[in-house]
Design a protein around this motif. Structure first.
Motif, PDB file in Angstrom:
ATOM      1  N   VAL A 140       0.842  -1.199   0.000  1.00  0.00           N
ATOM      2  CA  VAL A 140       0.000   0.000   0.000  1.00  0.00           C
ATOM      3  C   VAL A 140       0.874   1.245   0.000  1.00  0.00           C
ATOM      4  O   VAL A 140       0.631   2.211  -0.746  1.00  0.00           O
ATOM      5  N   GLY A 144       1.282   4.172  -2.881  1.00  0.00           N
ATOM      6  CA  GLY A 144       1.068   5.582  -2.565  1.00  0.00           C
ATOM      7  C   GLY A 144       2.233   6.466  -2.959  1.00  0.00           C
ATOM      8  O   GLY A 144       2.047   7.651  -3.273  1.00  0.00           O
ATOM      9  N   ARG A 179     -14.394   5.223  -0.742  1.00  0.00           N
ATOM     10  CA  ARG A 179     -13.042   5.465  -0.223  1.00  0.00           C
ATOM     11  C   ARG A 179     -12.465   4.230   0.481  1.00  0.00           C
ATOM     12  O   ARG A 179     -11.680   4.348   1.419  1.00  0.00           O
ATOM     13  N   SER A 180     -12.842   3.038   0.033  1.00  0.00           N
ATOM     14  CA  SER A 180     -12.366   1.820   0.687  1.00  0.00           C
ATOM     15  C   SER A 180     -10.882   1.605   0.423  1.00  0.00           C
ATOM     16  O   SER A 180     -10.313   2.108  -0.561  1.00  0.00           O
ATOM     17  N   ASN A 181     -10.264   0.819   1.303  1.00  0.00           N
ATOM     18  CA  ASN A 181      -8.862   0.455   1.111  1.00  0.00           C
ATOM     19  C   ASN A 181      -8.688  -0.527  -0.039  1.00  0.00           C
ATOM     20  O   ASN A 181      -7.582  -0.651  -0.581  1.00  0.00           O
ATOM     21  N   GLY A 184     -11.346   2.195  -3.590  1.00  0.00           N
ATOM     22  CA  GLY A 184     -11.312   3.646  -3.761  1.00  0.00           C
ATOM     23  C   GLY A 184      -9.937   4.274  -3.621  1.00  0.00           C
ATOM     24  O   GLY A 184      -9.475   5.005  -4.512  1.00  0.00           O
ATOM     25  N   LYS A 185      -9.245   3.992  -2.528  1.00  0.00           N
ATOM     26  CA  LYS A 185      -7.938   4.621  -2.297  1.00  0.00           C
ATOM     27  C   LYS A 185      -6.877   4.153  -3.291  1.00  0.00           C
ATOM     28  O   LYS A 185      -6.163   4.981  -3.867  1.00  0.00           O
ATOM     29  N   PRO A 186      -6.722   2.836  -3.520  1.00  0.00           N
ATOM     30  CA  PRO A 186      -5.728   2.437  -4.525  1.00  0.00           C
ATOM     31  C   PRO A 186      -6.084   2.906  -5.925  1.00  0.00           C
ATOM     32  O   PRO A 186      -5.194   3.236  -6.722  1.00  0.00           O
ATOM     33  N   ALA A 188      -7.474   5.728  -6.674  1.00  0.00           N
ATOM     34  CA  ALA A 188      -7.031   7.121  -6.728  1.00  0.00           C
ATOM     35  C   ALA A 188      -5.532   7.210  -6.977  1.00  0.00           C
ATOM     36  O   ALA A 188      -5.072   8.011  -7.801  1.00  0.00           O
ATOM     37  N   ASN A 189      -4.754   6.377  -6.291  1.00  0.00           N
ATOM     38  CA  ASN A 189      -3.301   6.405  -6.478  1.00  0.00           C
ATOM     39  C   ASN A 189      -2.906   5.984  -7.886  1.00  0.00           C
ATOM     40  O   ASN A 189      -1.994   6.570  -8.487  1.00  0.00           O
ATOM     41  N   ILE A 200     -12.061  12.058  -4.703  1.00  0.00           N
ATOM     42  CA  ILE A 200     -12.780  10.953  -4.067  1.00  0.00           C
ATOM     43  C   ILE A 200     -14.003  11.527  -3.362  1.00  0.00           C
ATOM     44  O   ILE A 200     -13.891  12.470  -2.569  1.00  0.00           O
ATOM     45  N   HIS A 202     -17.716  10.430  -1.131  1.00  0.00           N
ATOM     46  CA  HIS A 202     -18.129   9.355  -0.219  1.00  0.00           C
ATOM     47  C   HIS A 202     -19.408   9.766   0.493  1.00  0.00           C
ATOM     48  O   HIS A 202     -20.060  10.770   0.118  1.00  0.00           O
TER      49      HIS A 202
END
Length: 305
Positions: A140, A144, A179-181, A184-186, A188-189, A200, A202
């Motif tokens: 992760v 990032g 915005r889940s791990n 959503g978050k990956p 975005a990256n 993002i 939510h």
């Protein structure tokens, strides 16, 4: 290899479908070629260990699908089907054994786990080099920072389809709903690495639909059936629907996404269907991650010995 099809509709505009099932099959064939070359060079196939704790019906289906696709891709699968009463200590002991098994290059622990097991401790116990789900904190963190890592399979599959359809994503406005791990978050990256401008949104976002209407690329992963309708779509936007929900329609149980396909399809420039969109790509990317992990692990072994 643009995997986009048009559905002719008598009373409405044409809908451009991004065919995840066809794309996934093409990717799987590519993995199979790589796995064959790996076997010829190393004398054994890439190996994927799949761990399932309990008898959750949906998880059982996912595990069977993953093992089937591994076989079709030339990857050895090692299933570990454990009782729901399995202790956290016993599961950690199994993961340590798999970390040290030279025939296992990828470890996947099917989520969710029973309530008495701490998912974060299990994920962190997996060797990051074998973390084909891309959930380990080290992977992760590398993602990032924009560095090479094993990437979560669902957002990776979404990115592949977007690049196949749009080509260069640089400068595109991307909005991610959720915005889940895991997604959503990956996601975005990954899109930031492609030089997109990323937002993002939510459950606490004010005027969520207004934010979505700014998007050239809209990725929806929120877990609410058909929540996003045509009023949230910029005409011509590419819509990736990650959601999968079982609902009753006309007395029948059917699968739908987080996007109202019937209203959004004619407005969008292209859209993934549910089923047949993101789902097949997630499994295909798991096979790709397993092959990539196997190649990296064996290169490292060769360098050390």
């Amino acid at each position: 290899m643009k995997m986009t099809q048009q559905l002719d509709q008598t009373l409405s505009p044409q809908i451009h479908i991004i065919d995840g099932k066809e794309f996934a099959e093409t990717l799987r064939q590519s993995v199979a070629i790589g796995a064959r070359a790996f076997r010829e060079k190393r004398g054994r196939a890439p190996g994927l260990a799949v761990v399932l704790v309990g008898q959750d019906p949906a998880s059982q289906v996912y595990v069977r699908t993953k093992m089937k696709k591994a076989l079709e891709s030339g990857i050895d699968s090692f299933p570990h089907l454990l009782d729901s009463s399995t202790s956290q200590a016993d599961l950690l002991q199994l993961i340590e054994k798999l970390n040290n098994d030279r025939y296992v290059h990828g470890i996947l622990v099917q989520l969710p786990l029973p309530a008495h097991i701490d998912e974060s401790k299990i994920i962190t116990a997996i060797d990051p080099a074998k973390d084909v789900d891309g959930f380990h904190p080290i992977n992760v963190g590398l993602l990032g920072q924009g560095k090479a890592s094993l990437v979560p399979c669902t957002p990776l599959g979404c990115l592949m389809m977007l690049k196949d359809h749009l080509g260069n994503l640089s400068g595109k406005k991307a909005v991610i709903v959720g915005r889940s791990n895991i997604v959503g978050k990956p996601m975005a990256n990954l899109l930031l690495q492609e030089n997109c401008t990323v937002t993002i949104v939510h459950s606490r976002t004010e005027d969520l639909y207004s934010e979505c209407r700014q998007a050239d690329i809209l990725v929806v992963a929120m877990g609410k059936a058909e929540f996003i309708n045509a009023g949230a779509i910029k005409p011509g936007a590419v819509v990736i629907d990650v959601g999968i929900n079982r609902v009753d329609k006309g007395g029948r149980s059917v699968l739908v996404g987080d996007v109202d396909f019937d209203s959004v399809g004619p407005v969008a420039g292209a859209i993934t269907p549910v089923p047949g969109g993101v789902g097949p790509m997630t499994v295909a990317c798991l096979m790709g991650n397993t092959l990539a992990a196997a190649e990296a692990i064996e290169r490292d072994r060769a360098a050390r010995y």
